[in-house]
Design a protein around this motif. Structure first.
Motif, PDB file in Angstrom:
ATOM      1  N   GLN A   5      -6.873  16.389  13.466  1.00 23.52           N
ATOM      2  CA  GLN A   5      -8.136  15.735  14.100  1.00 23.52           C
ATOM      3  C   GLN A   5      -8.564  16.516  15.277  1.00 23.52           C
ATOM      4  O   GLN A   5      -9.724  16.588  15.307  1.00 23.52           O
ATOM      5  N   LEU A   6      -7.714  16.967  16.024  1.00 21.36           N
ATOM      6  CA  LEU A   6      -8.148  17.569  17.249  1.00 21.36           C
ATOM      7  C   LEU A   6      -8.622  18.558  16.961  1.00 21.36           C
ATOM      8  O   LEU A   6      -9.656  19.194  17.452  1.00 21.36           O
ATOM      9  N   LEU A   7      -8.188  19.524  16.023  1.00 26.52           N
ATOM     10  CA  LEU A   7      -8.654  20.912  15.518  1.00 26.52           C
ATOM     11  C   LEU A   7     -10.185  20.618  15.197  1.00 26.52           C
ATOM     12  O   LEU A   7     -10.797  21.712  15.508  1.00 26.52           O
ATOM     13  N   THR A   8     -10.357  19.420  14.457  1.00 25.17           N
ATOM     14  CA  THR A   8     -11.714  19.467  13.857  1.00 25.17           C
ATOM     15  C   THR A   8     -12.654  19.066  15.210  1.00 25.17           C
ATOM     16  O   THR A   8     -13.715  19.545  15.199  1.00 25.17           O
ATOM     17  N   LYS A   9     -12.196  18.452  16.319  1.00 30.64           N
ATOM     18  CA  LYS A   9     -13.023  18.294  17.299  1.00 30.64           C
ATOM     19  C   LYS A   9     -13.167  19.601  18.050  1.00 30.64           C
ATOM     20  O   LYS A   9     -14.304  19.923  18.844  1.00 30.64           O
ATOM     21  N   MET A  10     -12.276  20.421  18.326  1.00 28.82           N
ATOM     22  CA  MET A  10     -12.305  21.776  18.836  1.00 28.82           C
ATOM     23  C   MET A  10     -13.174  22.641  18.354  1.00 28.82           C
ATOM     24  O   MET A  10     -14.188  23.267  18.972  1.00 28.82           O
ATOM     25  N   ALA A  13     -16.757  21.283  19.099  1.00 28.28           N
ATOM     26  CA  ALA A  13     -17.185  21.455  20.225  1.00 28.28           C
ATOM     27  C   ALA A  13     -17.799  23.022  20.486  1.00 28.28           C
ATOM     28  O   ALA A  13     -18.519  23.186  21.395  1.00 28.28           O
ATOM     29  N   MET A  14     -17.409  23.920  19.468  1.00 28.84           N
ATOM     30  CA  MET A  14     -17.635  25.203  19.315  1.00 28.84           C
ATOM     31  C   MET A  14     -19.147  25.375  18.875  1.00 28.84           C
ATOM     32  O   MET A  14     -19.840  26.170  18.627  1.00 28.84           O
ATOM     33  N   GLY A  15     -19.492  24.239  18.270  1.00 24.72           N
ATOM     34  CA  GLY A  15     -20.918  24.071  17.576  1.00 24.72           C
ATOM     35  C   GLY A  15     -20.777  24.146  16.126  1.00 24.72           C
ATOM     36  O   GLY A  15     -21.655  24.641  15.398  1.00 24.72           O
ATOM     37  N   LEU A  16     -19.668  24.205  15.476  1.00 25.33           N
ATOM     38  CA  LEU A  16     -19.358  24.651  14.216  1.00 25.33           C
ATOM     39  C   LEU A  16     -18.919  23.405  13.422  1.00 25.33           C
ATOM     40  O   LEU A  16     -18.270  22.248  14.031  1.00 25.33           O
ATOM     41  N   SER A  17     -18.811  23.298  12.277  1.00 21.70           N
ATOM     42  CA  SER A  17     -18.386  22.258  11.294  1.00 21.70           C
ATOM     43  C   SER A  17     -17.046  22.685  10.639  1.00 21.70           C
ATOM     44  O   SER A  17     -16.983  24.048  10.678  1.00 21.70           O
ATOM     45  N   ARG A  18     -16.056  21.841  10.436  1.00 25.16           N
ATOM     46  CA  ARG A  18     -14.673  22.323   9.951  1.00 25.16           C
ATOM     47  C   ARG A  18     -14.940  22.873   8.615  1.00 25.16           C
ATOM     48  O   ARG A  18     -14.250  23.889   8.190  1.00 25.16           O
ATOM     49  N   ASP A  19     -15.729  22.602   7.792  1.00 23.01           N
ATOM     50  CA  ASP A  19     -16.072  23.202   6.438  1.00 23.01           C
ATOM     51  C   ASP A  19     -16.646  24.594   6.535  1.00 23.01           C
ATOM     52  O   ASP A  19     -16.894  25.234   5.652  1.00 23.01           O
ATOM     53  N   SER A  20     -17.199  25.082   7.888  1.00 26.24           N
ATOM     54  CA  SER A  20     -17.808  26.269   8.155  1.00 26.24           C
ATOM     55  C   SER A  20     -16.956  27.203   8.658  1.00 26.24           C
ATOM     56  O   SER A  20     -16.967  28.569   8.630  1.00 26.24           O
ATOM     57  N   VAL A  21     -15.532  26.798   8.611  1.00 25.12           N
ATOM     58  CA  VAL A  21     -14.489  27.936   9.048  1.00 25.12           C
ATOM     59  C   VAL A  21     -13.335  27.819   7.930  1.00 25.12           C
ATOM     60  O   VAL A  21     -13.108  26.915   7.302  1.00 25.12           O
ATOM     61  N   TYR A  22     -12.709  28.723   7.886  1.00 21.04           N
ATOM     62  CA  TYR A  22     -11.497  28.966   6.758  1.00 21.04           C
ATOM     63  C   TYR A  22     -10.216  28.920   7.512  1.00 21.04           C
ATOM     64  O   TYR A  22     -10.077  29.371   8.517  1.00 21.04           O
ATOM     65  N   ILE A  23      -9.436  27.758   7.008  1.00 25.31           N
ATOM     66  CA  ILE A  23      -8.227  27.591   7.693  1.00 25.31           C
ATOM     67  C   ILE A  23      -7.185  28.091   6.754  1.00 25.31           C
ATOM     68  O   ILE A  23      -7.236  27.473   5.548  1.00 25.31           O
ATOM     69  N   GLY A  24      -6.118  28.850   7.299  1.00 26.91           N
ATOM     70  CA  GLY A  24      -5.226  29.618   6.215  1.00 26.91           C
ATOM     71  C   GLY A  24      -3.877  29.276   7.150  1.00 26.91           C
ATOM     72  O   GLY A  24      -3.879  28.962   8.346  1.00 26.91           O
ATOM     73  N   ASN A  25      -2.868  29.493   6.452  1.00 24.52           N
ATOM     74  CA  ASN A  25      -1.424  29.220   7.002  1.00 24.52           C
ATOM     75  C   ASN A  25      -0.559  30.422   6.773  1.00 24.52           C
ATOM     76  O   ASN A  25      -0.664  30.977   5.814  1.00 24.52           O
ATOM     77  N   PRO A 112      -3.372  23.009  18.440  1.00 25.25           N
ATOM     78  CA  PRO A 112      -3.739  21.784  19.056  1.00 25.25           C
ATOM     79  C   PRO A 112      -2.709  20.829  19.460  1.00 25.25           C
ATOM     80  O   PRO A 112      -2.763  20.120  20.115  1.00 25.25           O
ATOM     81  N   SER A 113      -1.356  20.975  18.724  1.00 29.42           N
ATOM     82  CA  SER A 113      -0.329  19.857  19.089  1.00 29.42           C
ATOM     83  C   SER A 113       0.093  20.083  20.462  1.00 29.42           C
ATOM     84  O   SER A 113       0.796  19.272  21.112  1.00 29.42           O
ATOM     85  N   TYR A 114      -0.242  21.504  21.272  1.00 27.94           N
ATOM     86  CA  TYR A 114       0.120  21.567  22.290  1.00 27.94           C
ATOM     87  C   TYR A 114      -0.577  20.794  23.411  1.00 27.94           C
ATOM     88  O   TYR A 114       0.061  20.141  24.308  1.00 27.94           O
ATOM     89  N   ILE A 115      -1.792  20.418  23.180  1.00 25.80           N
ATOM     90  CA  ILE A 115      -2.855  19.769  23.872  1.00 25.80           C
ATOM     91  C   ILE A 115      -2.196  18.201  23.766  1.00 25.80           C
ATOM     92  O   ILE A 115      -2.199  17.680  24.846  1.00 25.80           O
ATOM     93  N   LEU A 126      -7.254  26.314  29.233  1.00 24.16           N
ATOM     94  CA  LEU A 126      -6.641  27.516  28.791  1.00 24.16           C
ATOM     95  C   LEU A 126      -7.337  27.695  27.260  1.00 24.16           C
ATOM     96  O   LEU A 126      -7.607  28.913  26.876  1.00 24.16           O
ATOM     97  N   ILE A 127      -7.137  26.777  26.553  1.00 23.02           N
ATOM     98  CA  ILE A 127      -7.340  26.732  25.212  1.00 23.02           C
ATOM     99  C   ILE A 127      -8.841  26.890  24.868  1.00 23.02           C
ATOM    100  O   ILE A 127      -9.420  27.770  24.184  1.00 23.02           O
ATOM    101  N   TRP A 128      -9.702  26.338  25.721  1.00 30.30           N
ATOM    102  CA  TRP A 128     -11.250  26.400  25.654  1.00 30.30           C
ATOM    103  C   TRP A 128     -11.559  27.731  26.208  1.00 30.30           C
ATOM    104  O   TRP A 128     -12.401  28.188  25.495  1.00 30.30           O
TER     105      TRP A 128
END
Length: 153
Positions: A5-10, A13-25, A112-115, A126-128
């Protein structure tokens, strides 16, 4: 969970939506942990070098298919997987600096879990600052308000 949820907010805040970025692991599964008396896995542990080495070809293929403009590694597991286990000791040694992985610019920052564990404005800033560098590299607009996030609040 809360970190997602925090990652989605981050991202927002960058002006992007979560579905506009690719998240891999780095890993395609959660590393096996001790099982409780019900046979359920509990806890977390970082993946071993061998586990990451096994999964990295899959991540490289994802990057080739998606062809991102750049990569952001969130946390030490991701950074160790992409830069190599022996590339650094503490994450602070490599965060906030540009690196390269699979021919793509790579920014390393805290997960994000660090925050969630370190709620100070200093850790958030720092992250920002790392994300501001990402925005700049992607030529995303940065407002004066965004430049001032977590300063003197």
């Amino acid at each position: 969970g809360p970190a997602g949820q925090l990652l989605t907010k981050m991202i927002g805040a960058m002006g992007l939506s979560r579905d506009s970025v690719y998240i891999g692991n780095i890993m395609n599964w959660r590393p096996q942990m001790v099982l409780n008396e019900k046979g359920e896995q509990f806890g977390n542990r970082p993946p071993t070098k061998e586990e990451m080495d096994y999964c990295l070809p899959f991540l490289r293929e994802q990057i080739e298919v998606v062809d991102p403009q750049l990569i952001v590694a969130l946390g030490s597991t991701a950074a160790h997987g992409l830069l190599g286990k022996k590339a650094f000791g503490a994450l602070g040694e490599v965060r906030g600096k540009w690196h390269e992985f699979a021919g793509k610019p790579l920014m390393v920052t805290y997960h994000p879990s660090y925050i969630l564990r370190n709620q100070s404005n200093r850790s958030k800033r720092l992250i920002w600052e790392d994300l501001l560098q990402v925005m700049q590299r992607c030529e995303l607009p940065i407002t004066p308000k965004q430049q001032k996030y977590f300063l003197g609040r």
